[in-house]
Design an enzyme around this catalytic site. Structure first.
Site, PDB file in Angstrom:
ATOM      1  N   GLU A  66       0.813  -1.220   0.000  1.00  0.00           N
ATOM      2  CA  GLU A  66       0.000   0.000   0.000  1.00  0.00           C
ATOM      3  C   GLU A  66       0.842   1.264   0.000  1.00  0.00           C
ATOM      4  O   GLU A  66       0.488   2.259  -0.647  1.00  0.00           O
ATOM      5  CB  GLU A  66      -0.965  -0.006   1.199  1.00  0.00           C
ATOM      6  CG  GLU A  66      -2.132  -0.987   1.069  1.00  0.00           C
ATOM      7  CD  GLU A  66      -1.738  -2.443   1.335  1.00  0.00           C
ATOM      8  OE1 GLU A  66      -0.620  -2.677   1.848  1.00  0.00           O
ATOM      9  OE2 GLU A  66      -2.546  -3.342   1.034  1.00  0.00           O
ATOM     10  N   HIS A 113     -11.730  -4.974   8.886  1.00  0.00           N
ATOM     11  CA  HIS A 113     -12.292  -4.936   7.530  1.00  0.00           C
ATOM     12  C   HIS A 113     -13.655  -4.248   7.497  1.00  0.00           C
ATOM     13  O   HIS A 113     -14.439  -4.475   6.585  1.00  0.00           O
ATOM     14  CB  HIS A 113     -12.458  -6.353   6.966  1.00  0.00           C
ATOM     15  CG  HIS A 113     -11.186  -6.992   6.516  1.00  0.00           C
ATOM     16  ND1 HIS A 113     -10.269  -7.521   7.392  1.00  0.00           N
ATOM     17  CD2 HIS A 113     -10.668  -7.196   5.285  1.00  0.00           C
ATOM     18  CE1 HIS A 113      -9.249  -8.035   6.713  1.00  0.00           C
ATOM     19  NE2 HIS A 113      -9.467  -7.847   5.431  1.00  0.00           N
TER      20      HIS A 113
HETATM   21  C1  LIG Z   1      -2.565  -4.574   4.209  1.00  0.00           C
HETATM   22  C2  LIG Z   1      -3.517  -5.438   3.475  1.00  0.00           C
HETATM   23  N1  LIG Z   1      -3.598  -5.325   2.139  1.00  0.00           N
HETATM   24  C3  LIG Z   1      -4.456  -6.108   1.446  1.00  0.00           C
HETATM   25  C4  LIG Z   1      -5.245  -7.017   2.087  1.00  0.00           C
HETATM   26  C5  LIG Z   1      -6.245  -7.862   1.318  1.00  0.00           C
HETATM   27  N2  LIG Z   1      -5.749  -9.224   1.222  1.00  0.00           N
HETATM   28  C6  LIG Z   1      -6.126 -10.165   2.109  1.00  0.00           C
HETATM   29  S1  LIG Z   1      -5.339 -11.591   1.861  1.00  0.00           S
HETATM   30  C7  LIG Z   1      -4.510 -10.993   0.544  1.00  0.00           C
HETATM   31  C8  LIG Z   1      -3.562 -11.857  -0.204  1.00  0.00           C
HETATM   32  C9  LIG Z   1      -2.440 -12.252   0.644  1.00  0.00           C
HETATM   33  O1  LIG Z   1      -1.562 -13.009  -0.094  1.00  0.00           O
HETATM   34  P1  LIG Z   1      -0.461 -13.876   0.627  1.00  0.00           P
HETATM   35  O2  LIG Z   1       0.288 -13.033   1.590  1.00  0.00           O
HETATM   36  O3  LIG Z   1       0.319 -14.548  -0.424  1.00  0.00           O
HETATM   37  O4  LIG Z   1      -1.308 -14.923   1.477  1.00  0.00           O
HETATM   38  P2  LIG Z   1      -2.308 -16.046   0.931  1.00  0.00           P
HETATM   39  O5  LIG Z   1      -3.654 -15.433   0.850  1.00  0.00           O
HETATM   40  O6  LIG Z   1      -1.834 -16.510  -0.386  1.00  0.00           O
HETATM   41  O7  LIG Z   1      -2.280 -17.104   1.967  1.00  0.00           O
HETATM   42  C10 LIG Z   1      -4.842  -9.667   0.310  1.00  0.00           C
HETATM   43  C11 LIG Z   1      -4.308  -8.836  -0.774  1.00  0.00           C
HETATM   44  C12 LIG Z   1      -5.149  -7.094   3.484  1.00  0.00           C
HETATM   45  N3  LIG Z   1      -5.913  -7.937   4.206  1.00  0.00           N
HETATM   46  N4  LIG Z   1      -4.262  -6.316   4.151  1.00  0.00           N
END
Ligand SMILES: Cc1ncc(C[n+]2csc(CCOP(=O)(O)OP(=O)(O)O)c2C)c(N)n1
Ligand SMILES: [Mg+2]
Lengths: 328, 330
Positions: A60, A129
């Protein structure tokens, strides 16, 4: 006029503005291939290419910072932050850099950046959220804050934001995405910032309803009408700049005011509006300024707890009724 | 270490935990569809080996921080399915009394410092826990689970730098499932192996097959031993894959059927089960008994959740502060 959803209105505006001005780009997490987590950017990547619609890493700070730097160089970026709750992750770039760039540079930096971000509780999404952070940023000079409550405003205000000269936090309420309304087709249709809308006329009590609270306020006004109380509903549409004149004129007419928002009550947008009225319109008021807002606790997961914490139609009706039927 | 070098109990424990994680997730998904669970769920089906292998290498006094995809981490660290299910169902008997849900479950008695709704949010917290252990000269270790996507947040880089600088007893465990929501890792980072980022923070970076519970266990054990001996942090990258959508209901337009099918041939749970029979010579009846026990436990968990009371609305006001409580919200 056609009837479209709030979500379609935002999509259309981005599509039209990107077609009109090659400097408009869209960047954010999953805005491209995925079409946006909220589905709002749907096929924009297909239409405008990966160059102008960019999927970013989950970063972000870099999203807001890159939008700012690109704007300094002449682009007009739209940056999407998936949840308002994640804005603080980009806190410095947003508050210390983007908001102040123009002023600190003595007007040299021009930073037309539109930050599209969601706000509000979608239901059982819990404390990280569900927040409505509009008020946090009202305290930061340099940011404009739009809170569209209807599809037409989503379109008109977004166009003003994209074509404007300043950083705008554009708050899209998650529960409004699927709502429908009439939206003009004119490709230049825009709604100016700082102009509130009277959503319903009445002479007994003014309800200032912000963003996602508008449908609930209208419902409350219907209930009150059946009891013979005529509520006037004012939708500020932008919190910064704030259309004081329209709010004051309404209060002048009714003498009573309830301010409704989903943000927490303490120092939410209502605090500023109430203070403004106390300073500039106290003589018109026949009773206390009442705020209906989320209770001052983090948003809980359980539906029973969440419904208790969030402002409901009944709460709005009760507050307005209490003022309207108060013995003077 | 060869599989035959492990005592049977250890192997059975690892299998049981992985089986429990998988079956818990499948139950939760069903119960959400059936209406018992009001919020969203990010399931870790397919990623059982990273959670279970890593936590099996920790001591009960060690701590973890978890993520939005955290059910497996919790179970692997000893979390009780019935309190988890009750939390998902938003009941007073749940881990957070219904206030947290999937994204915020924790059990401080078990060293589970919390799932997290903010990507990357738990990483600096684990560094802080490790700081406390170092300060008090306690032989304890903190482990932070996070995804490949989280490795692109500033929080990841700042946390690793601090831990490398102060030689803190912390393990950074990246579960690289190749995607962050709908965006493939290749479009999120210019490097395929996130473990190489360790070099910039003066710590070892280790890559393991994240679908091989023994490989995960061994890599984590080595990192924990080193951390406990004052050797500082380690970054471990477990290559794995999530089977289901990012969230339940995700249309998954961003990946191919072939890719998903290929990963299912390397299933961490059924693959390990097959090895237990073929290589470790365990009797199938033992596995059947253990599976039946897990199923019974999950029956109980669902029944417990469904029978538990929903919270009274006014209790929403409790618990914001520590020393001015009693329903006082100001
Ligand atoms: C700071 C923030 N940015 C975006 C999100 C939205 N979001 C939730 S899970 C996710 C993907 C996370 O990817 P990863 O770290 O690879 O974990 P995975 O879901 O693959 O287990 C996103 C973008 C969030 N929760 N927090
Ligand atoms: Mg991932």
């Amino acid at each position: 006029m056609r009837t479209i959803t709030y979500s379609q209105a935002i999509y259309e505006t981005m599509r039209e503005e990107m077609a009109r001005d090659p400097n408009v780009i869209l960047i954010g997490e999953d805005v491209g291939t995925f079409g946006g987590v909220w589905g709002v950017s749907s096929d924009l990547m297909k239409l405008f290419g990966e160059d102008r619609v960019r999927d970013t890493p989950i970063s972000e700070t870099a999203i807001i910072g890159a939008a700012l730097g690109a704007a300094m160089m002449g682009l007009r970026p739209i940056a999407e932050i998936m949840f308002g709750d994640f804005l603080p992750v980009a806190g410095d770039q947003l508050v210390n850099q983007l908001a102040k760039a123009r002023y600190m540079s003595g007007g040299k930096a021009k930073v037309p950046v539109t930050v599209r971000v969601t706000t509000g509780a979608p239901g059982s999404a819990a404390a990280q959220h569900s927040q409505s952070p509009e008020g946090w940023y009202m305290n930061v000079p340099g940011l404009k804050i739009a809170v569209p409550a209807t599809p037409a405003d989503a379109k008109g205000l977004l166009r003003t934001a994209i074509r404007g000269e300043d950083p705008v936090l554009f708050f899209e309420h998650k529960m409004l995405y699927a709502t429908k309304g009439e939206v003009p087709e004119d490709p230049d249709f825009a709604v100016p910032f700082g102009q509130a809308a009277i959503r319903r006329e009445g002479h007994d009590v003014t309800i200032v309803a912000i963003g996602g609270m508008l449908p609930k306020a209208l419902e409350a006004a219907d209930m009150l009408a059946r009891e013979g109380i005529a509520a006037e509903i004012v939708d500020p549409r932008t919190l910064v700049p704030l259309d004081k004149a329209t709010i004051i004129a309404s209060v002048h007419k009714t003498g009573r005011v309830v301010i409704v928002h989903e943000a927490h009550k303490r120092l939410g947008p209502g605090a500023e509006i109430a203070a403004m009225l106390a300073e500039e319109a106290i003589g018109y008021l026949d009773g206390p300024i009442v705020r209906v807002a989320a209770k001052n606790v983090p948003l809980p997961y359980s539906p029973e707890l969440e419904n208790f914490v969030l402002p409901q139609t009944q709460d709005i009706a009760e507050a307005a009724r209490g003022l309207a039927t108060r013995k003077l | 270490m060869a599989i035959t070098d492990y005592p049977d109990e250890k192997l059975l424990h690892l299998y049981r935990q992985m089986y429990l994680v998988r079956e818990f997730e499948l139950r939760a998904i069903n119960e959400r569809r059936a209406g018992l669970i009001p919020g969203f769920i990010h399931s870790c089906v397919g990623q059982e080996a990273t959670a279970v292998g890593a936590c099996a290498a920790l001591e009960p006094t060690d701590v973890i921080t978890s993520t939005h995809r955290g059910h497996g981490h919790l179970i692997a660290k000893g979390g009780e399915p019935k309190y988890m299910m009750a939390e998902l169902a938003a009941r007073t008997t749940g881990y957070c009394g219904g206030k947290g849900g999937s994204l915020h479950m924790s059990d401080f008695n078990l060293g589970i410092l919390g799932a997290n709704g903010i990507v990357g949010g738990g990483i600096p917290i684990a560094v802080g826990a490790a700081l406390a252990f170092q300060q008090r000269k306690e032989p304890r270790v903190a482990l932070s689970f996070f995804g490949d996507g989280a490795a692109n947040e500033g929080a990841f880089h700042e946390a690793l730098n601090l831990a490398g600088l102060w030689k803190l007893p912390v393990i950074f465990f990246c579960e690289n499932n190749l995607y962050g929501e709908g965006t493939p890792q290749a479009k999120q980072a210019p490097v395929a192996d996130l473990a190489i980022r360790a070099a910039g923070y003066a710590m070892p970076g280790v890559i393991v097959d994240g679908n091989d519970v023994l490989a995960v266990y061994e890599a984590t054990k080595a990192a924990a031993d080193r951390a406990r001996a004052g050797g500082g942090p380690t970054l471990i990258e477990g290559k794995t894959y999530r089977y289901r959508g990012h969230y339940e209901g995700d249309p998954m337009v961003y990946r191919s059927k072939e890719e998903m099918e290929a990963w299912k041939l390397r299933d961490p749970v059924t693959g390990f089960r097959a090895r237990l029979l073929a290589e470790a010579g365990l009797a199938e009846e033992k596995l059947h008994a253990l599976e039946a026990e897990v199923q019974a436990m999950l029956d109980t968990a669902v029944a417990f959740a469904a029978a538990s009371p929903k919270p009274q609305p006014q209790t929403a006001l409790e618990g914001v502060y520590g020393d001015t409580d009693g329903g006082l919200v100001f």
